[in-house]
Design an enzyme around this catalytic site. Structure first.
Site, mmCIF file in Angstrom:
data_model
loop_
_atom_site.group_PDB
_atom_site.id
_atom_site.type_symbol
_atom_site.label_atom_id
_atom_site.label_comp_id
_atom_site.label_asym_id
_atom_site.label_seq_id
_atom_site.Cartn_x
_atom_site.Cartn_y
_atom_site.Cartn_z
ATOM 1 N N PHE A 86 0.840 -1.196 0.000
ATOM 2 C CA PHE A 86 0.000 0.000 0.000
ATOM 3 C C PHE A 86 0.879 1.250 0.000
ATOM 4 C CE2 PHE A 86 -2.401 3.286 2.321
ATOM 5 C CZ PHE A 86 -3.571 3.309 1.578
ATOM 6 N N ASN A 182 -3.217 1.944 10.457
ATOM 7 C CA ASN A 182 -3.956 2.370 9.271
ATOM 8 C C ASN A 182 -4.412 1.091 8.585
ATOM 9 O OD1 ASN A 182 -5.053 3.555 7.021
ATOM 10 N ND2 ASN A 182 -3.091 4.016 6.059
ATOM 11 N N PRO A 183 -5.535 0.529 9.041
ATOM 12 C CA PRO A 183 -5.979 -0.776 8.538
ATOM 13 C C PRO A 183 -6.793 -0.624 7.254
ATOM 14 C CG PRO A 183 -7.517 0.005 10.181
ATOM 15 C CD PRO A 183 -6.452 1.079 10.042
#
Length: 279
Positions: A86, A182-183
């Site tokens: 990500f 920050n899932p």
């Protein structure tokens, strides 16, 4: 010549729907020519590299800028990123800023910090860098992401482990001062509305979490409660549309106090915080 080419590239990227066309056109020009953005005016006409149009074409297809250049900037860090991990976003910088302030306010000599779903390692590394005596631990599940995380944390103080965030760090239960994450939090129903850069290039594991996007956050609430010492704090990023929902996961009945929401730099609801209640 280069500035004229950048102007032309800016228009092409704008026509393709790229959100920040001028910025990206300049970043790509700097990348191809091996200079910083502020030095583009120093590139001579004769030194123009035609490979510029190759990378502009890739960005036109909405391939993330950071995948093309192989780097992402986050607070004071330059991180290596690419397919499988990500790409950290500017919105998360405000999450880290709040976390740093919270840790400093604790007046703990060597604060113990855990970053769940660390991805590129951006949050963990920023905390390790900006809270000098902190002991920072991070966990990531994905093999593909870990290839990048390991590159980024090499030589740092971050203890990186592979595993599921929901049962990680049993050895730290009840000792942690700050849990940050920050899932994935995008609802599966929102798939078609996600920007192409994220939907087509970021790993799905880092984006989606059930019908309402809150499945993993519900699990992380229990993980955070297990890890934190009484009085310790959790900070969790969420979508700007979930501002009213996430603090309600951290209820007094489940052992929390002071659950609240906070805005990002654009004044949109961005992250929730709560304190583990004292016994």
């Amino acid at each position: 010549m280069l500035l004229a080419e950048v102007a032309q590239a800016t228009q092409r990227l704008a026509d393709a729907g790229v959100p920040s066309p001028r910025n990206d056109a300049e970043e790509l020009a700097a990348f191809v020519h091996g200079v910083k953005r502020g030095q583009l005016h120093m590139v001579k006409d004769a030194d123009f590299d035609a490979r510029y149009w190759e990378v502009v074409a890739r960005r036109e297809q909405r391939e993330p800028l950071q995948h093309i250049t192989g780097r992402a900037y986050f607070r004071y860090l330059e991180l290596q990123v690419g397919p499988g991990v990500f790409v950290p976003r500017p919105e998360t910088e405000s999450v880290v800023g709040w976390a740093i302030d919270a840790v400093r306010a604790m007046d703990v000599v060597e604060p113990l910090i855990v970053d769940l779903c660390t991805g590129s390692g951006a949050i963990a590394l920023a905390l390790a860098q900006e809270v000098p005596r902190s002991r920072v631990h991070a966990v990531e599940l994905s093999d593909e992401a870990l290839r990048w995380t390991r590159k980024n944390v090499e030589g740092s103080r971050v203890d990186l482990r592979q595993g599921n965030a929901l049962d990680a760090f049993r050895d730290l239960d009840g000792q942690v001062d700050l849990v940050v994450s920050n899932p994935p939090y995008i609802p599966l129903t929102e798939w078609e509305h996600v920007a192409p850069e994220a939907r087509d290039y970021d790993p799905e594991l880092a984006l989606f979490s059930g019908e309402d996007g809150l499945d993993l956050i519900r699990g992380l609430e229990r993980t955070a409660h297990r890890l934190l010492r009484p009085g310790g704090v959790v900070v969790i990023e969420h979508a700007d549309t979930q501002g009213g929902q996430v603090p309600w996961i951290f209820t007094e009945e489940r052992g929390w106090a002071d659950a609240a929401d906070h805005p990002d730099l654009n004044n949109r609801p961005r992250f929730a915080t709560a304190r583990k209640a004292l016994p």
